[in-house]
Design a protein around this motif. Structure first.
Motif, PDB file in Angstrom:
ATOM      1  N   GLY A  98       0.817  -1.206   0.000  1.00 37.16           N
ATOM      2  CA  GLY A  98       0.000   0.000   0.000  1.00 37.16           C
ATOM      3  C   GLY A  98       0.850   1.255   0.000  1.00 37.16           C
ATOM      4  N   GLU A  99       0.523   2.176   0.884  1.00 39.52           N
ATOM      5  CA  GLU A  99       1.243   3.454   0.952  1.00 39.52           C
ATOM      6  C   GLU A  99       2.461   3.394   1.852  1.00 39.52           C
ATOM      7  OE1 GLU A  99       0.479   5.980  -1.036  1.00 39.52           O
ATOM      8  OE2 GLU A  99      -1.042   4.630  -1.851  1.00 39.52           O
ATOM      9  N   LYS A 100       2.743   2.258   2.456  1.00 40.57           N
ATOM     10  CA  LYS A 100       3.926   2.144   3.300  1.00 40.57           C
ATOM     11  C   LYS A 100       5.192   2.247   2.442  1.00 40.57           C
ATOM     12  CE  LYS A 100       1.726  -0.888   6.717  1.00 40.57           C
ATOM     13  NZ  LYS A 100       1.760  -2.238   7.359  1.00 40.57           N
ATOM     14  N   PRO A 101       6.227   2.922   2.944  1.00 35.47           N
ATOM     15  CA  PRO A 101       7.471   3.037   2.175  1.00 35.47           C
ATOM     16  C   PRO A 101       8.072   1.659   1.899  1.00 35.47           C
ATOM     17  CG  PRO A 101       7.462   4.575   4.028  1.00 35.47           C
ATOM     18  CD  PRO A 101       6.296   3.657   4.227  1.00 35.47           C
ATOM     19  N   ALA A 102       8.450   1.428   0.643  1.00 42.75           N
ATOM     20  CA  ALA A 102       9.066   0.152   0.271  1.00 42.75           C
ATOM     21  C   ALA A 102       9.987   0.386  -0.916  1.00 42.75           C
ATOM     22  CB  ALA A 102       7.997  -0.879  -0.088  1.00 42.75           C
ATOM     23  N   LEU A 103      11.144  -0.254  -0.884  1.00 43.14           N
ATOM     24  CA  LEU A 103      12.075  -0.239  -2.008  1.00 43.14           C
ATOM     25  C   LEU A 103      12.269  -1.697  -2.394  1.00 43.14           C
ATOM     26  CD1 LEU A 103      15.425   1.777  -2.213  1.00 43.14           C
ATOM     27  CD2 LEU A 103      14.800  -0.144  -3.676  1.00 43.14           C
ATOM     28  N   LEU A 104      11.425  -2.163  -3.298  1.00 44.82           N
ATOM     29  CA  LEU A 104      11.421  -3.574  -3.667  1.00 44.82           C
ATOM     30  C   LEU A 104      12.602  -3.860  -4.591  1.00 44.82           C
ATOM     31  CD1 LEU A 104       7.592  -4.099  -4.207  1.00 44.82           C
ATOM     32  CD2 LEU A 104       8.932  -4.285  -2.095  1.00 44.82           C
ATOM     33  N   LEU A 105      13.231  -5.017  -4.399  1.00 46.26           N
ATOM     34  CA  LEU A 105      14.473  -5.289  -5.115  1.00 46.26           C
ATOM     35  C   LEU A 105      14.392  -6.512  -6.013  1.00 46.26           C
ATOM     36  CD1 LEU A 105      17.201  -4.487  -2.434  1.00 46.26           C
ATOM     37  CD2 LEU A 105      16.728  -3.229  -4.532  1.00 46.26           C
ATOM     38  N   ASN A 106      14.600  -7.682  -5.450  1.00 52.65           N
ATOM     39  CA  ASN A 106      14.785  -8.896  -6.254  1.00 52.65           C
ATOM     40  C   ASN A 106      13.586  -9.826  -6.154  1.00 52.65           C
ATOM     41  OD1 ASN A 106      17.496  -8.305  -7.243  1.00 52.65           O
ATOM     42  ND2 ASN A 106      18.091  -8.472  -5.093  1.00 52.65           N
ATOM     43  N   LEU A 107      13.455 -10.688  -7.180  1.00 54.01           N
ATOM     44  CA  LEU A 107      12.271 -11.515  -7.343  1.00 54.01           C
ATOM     45  C   LEU A 107      12.648 -12.972  -7.556  1.00 54.01           C
ATOM     46  CD1 LEU A 107      10.695  -9.166 -10.018  1.00 54.01           C
ATOM     47  CD2 LEU A 107       9.935  -9.283  -7.659  1.00 54.01           C
ATOM     48  N   ALA A 108      11.797 -13.874  -7.081  1.00 55.34           N
ATOM     49  CA  ALA A 108      11.935 -15.312  -7.331  1.00 55.34           C
ATOM     50  C   ALA A 108      10.547 -15.915  -7.366  1.00 55.34           C
ATOM     51  CB  ALA A 108      12.794 -15.979  -6.255  1.00 55.34           C
ATOM     52  N   GLU A 109      10.426 -17.060  -8.047  1.00 53.95           N
ATOM     53  CA  GLU A 109       9.106 -17.661  -8.260  1.00 53.95           C
ATOM     54  C   GLU A 109       9.066 -19.115  -7.819  1.00 53.95           C
ATOM     55  OE1 GLU A 109       6.012 -18.780 -11.941  1.00 53.95           O
ATOM     56  OE2 GLU A 109       7.919 -17.761 -12.340  1.00 53.95           O
ATOM     57  N   ASP A 110       7.971 -19.475  -7.180  1.00 56.23           N
ATOM     58  CA  ASP A 110       7.592 -20.871  -6.952  1.00 56.23           C
ATOM     59  C   ASP A 110       6.584 -21.215  -8.035  1.00 56.23           C
ATOM     60  OD1 ASP A 110       6.519 -23.288  -6.155  1.00 56.23           O
ATOM     61  OD2 ASP A 110       5.495 -22.464  -4.394  1.00 56.23           O
ATOM     62  N   LYS A 111       7.047 -21.909  -9.076  1.00 51.22           N
ATOM     63  CA  LYS A 111       6.190 -22.156 -10.238  1.00 51.22           C
ATOM     64  C   LYS A 111       4.983 -23.011  -9.900  1.00 51.22           C
ATOM     65  CE  LYS A 111      10.026 -21.764 -13.500  1.00 51.22           C
ATOM     66  NZ  LYS A 111      10.846 -22.461 -14.532  1.00 51.22           N
ATOM     67  N   GLN A 112       5.196 -24.084  -9.150  1.00 49.03           N
ATOM     68  CA  GLN A 112       4.078 -24.978  -8.826  1.00 49.03           C
ATOM     69  C   GLN A 112       3.100 -24.329  -7.857  1.00 49.03           C
ATOM     70  OE1 GLN A 112       5.711 -28.758  -7.518  1.00 49.03           O
ATOM     71  NE2 GLN A 112       5.704 -29.534  -9.609  1.00 49.03           N
ATOM     72  N   GLY A 113       3.619 -23.573  -6.911  1.00 51.02           N
ATOM     73  CA  GLY A 113       2.759 -22.967  -5.891  1.00 51.02           C
ATOM     74  C   GLY A 113       2.174 -21.632  -6.284  1.00 51.02           C
TER      75      GLY A 113
END
Length: 362
Positions: A233-248
């Motif tokens: 939401g409006e909370k401060p966040a600096l999102l960086l890296n991503l990974a995926e669980d394909k099955q889940g």
């Protein structure tokens, strides 16, 4: 250190690594249990204090060579290097010295070309695996209000194209033909500082994280931004890296500076499933073979190994001072970590950065 170099190092630090005055020693392992157990785990780690400015890594598809991008030093050092290592021993098999500094990496599926981002110069270079030579380069034209190039941070190969995140405000994602290194498209209005990139074969969408706390969902064929998620939401966040669980159907997203957390999202809806209270998180990898999640924590100097279902910490490995990037072997049994040193005020480092090999089946 001049103002231009200071500003550019801040940009790269924000997006790729971060800096701190904390000092530390070599690689060691600490886990729940007895001191003897911790000592045994420490002995199982392999480490090579390779050199200054280590960032991302890539393995060839046959698993016979490990490549590490290096910016080298930031004080009185021009250019960088790309190291070729033996994945089993971390022995140096070759070095390509480059005129520009290297940060992010991506390997083509055939293992013929390694692509590296030259963040400080706002470009991308192609390394021919067979010869070890730089065979192509593209420098982007964008400049910020101070005249500096947009930082080319993360790079992703998909379907013969390179998607490269531009760290600027507003950010951009460049789409480049992987064979010709010709610019095909700019995906504009990508939010403040495009940091992480991930392609999901399950949803056939590209996901981009940014410093404004957003995840962009992008159609890689039309290049349209179809959705903009703001999981906190409006909370401060600096999102960086991503990974995926394909099955889940889970998307993992890190934040090591603002929210200092790891987010677990539904990859189709963006709904927040879980917010992990493990503290700052930088790199993230999901291991389907072992059902584990791996996180680097720069502030604590630790690698966390979590149960991917319960999110409980199975093991904590101490890698001071600053564990950075992660790479997982194809069989899911080996993890590689770059460990960075702190910067001095003059831009020099307090020692060489290292690469650590962590066996997961011991």
């Amino acid at each position: 250190m001049n103002k231009k170099r200071s500003a550019l190092m801040l940009l790269v630090g924000l997006a790729l690594a971060g800096c701190s005055a904390q000092q530390g020693g070599g690689a060691s392992a600490t886990a729940t249990g007895t001191p003897a157990a911790a000592a045994t785990q420490s002995a199982q780690l392999q480490k090579n204090a390779l050199g200054d400015g280590l960032y991302e890594m890539a393995l060839t598809p046959d698993g016979r060579a490990l490549y590490v991008a290096s910016a080298q030093g930031f004080k009185d050092v021009q250019g960088g290097a790309i190291y070729k290592l033996d994945p089993a021993t971390l022995k140096v098999l070759g070095i390509t010295h480059t005129d520009l500094k290297n940060f992010g990496v991506a390997m083509d599926p055939q293992g013929k070309t390694l692509y590296v981002t030259n963040s400080l110069d706002g470009g991308v270079s192609a390394l021919d695996i067979a010869s070890g030579k730089i065979t192509g380069r593209l420098l982007f034209s964008e400049r910020n209000e101070k005249g500096f190039p947009y930082g080319a941070r993360e790079i992703l190969w998909h379907d013969g194209q390179l998607f490269i995140g531009g760290v600027a405000d507003p950010g951009v994602i460049w789409v480049v033909d992987a064979k010709t290194l010709k610019l095909k498209k700019r995906i504009n209005n990508a939010g403040k500082w495009v940091t992480g990139l991930h392609y999901s074969a399950q949803t056939q969408r590209l996901y981009a994280a940014n410093g404004g706390g957003e995840i962009l969902v992008i159609n890689p064929r039309s290049y349209a931004i179809e959705q903009r998620w703001q999981p906190l939401g409006e909370k401060p966040a600096l999102l960086l890296n991503l990974a995926e669980d394909k099955q889940g159907g889970r998307l993992f997203v890190t934040d090591n500076s603002k929210a200092k957390t790891t987010l677990v999202l539904d990859i189709r809806s963006g709904k927040l499933i879980k917010q992990l209270d493990n503290g700052d998180s930088l790199a993230v990898k999901y291991n389907p073979q072992r059902q584990e999640l791996y996180l680097t924590q720069r502030e604590s100097g630790k690698l966390l190994i979590l149960d991917a279902h319960s999110y409980a910490t199975k093991r904590s490995v101490s890698l001071p001072p600053h564990p950075n990037s992660l790479l997982l072997s194809a069989d899911g049994q080996t993890l590689y970590v770059t460990v960075k040193q702190a910067f001095n005020k003059d831009g020099s480092t307090q020692g060489p950065d290292s690469i650590v090999r962590v066996p997961l089946n011991q």
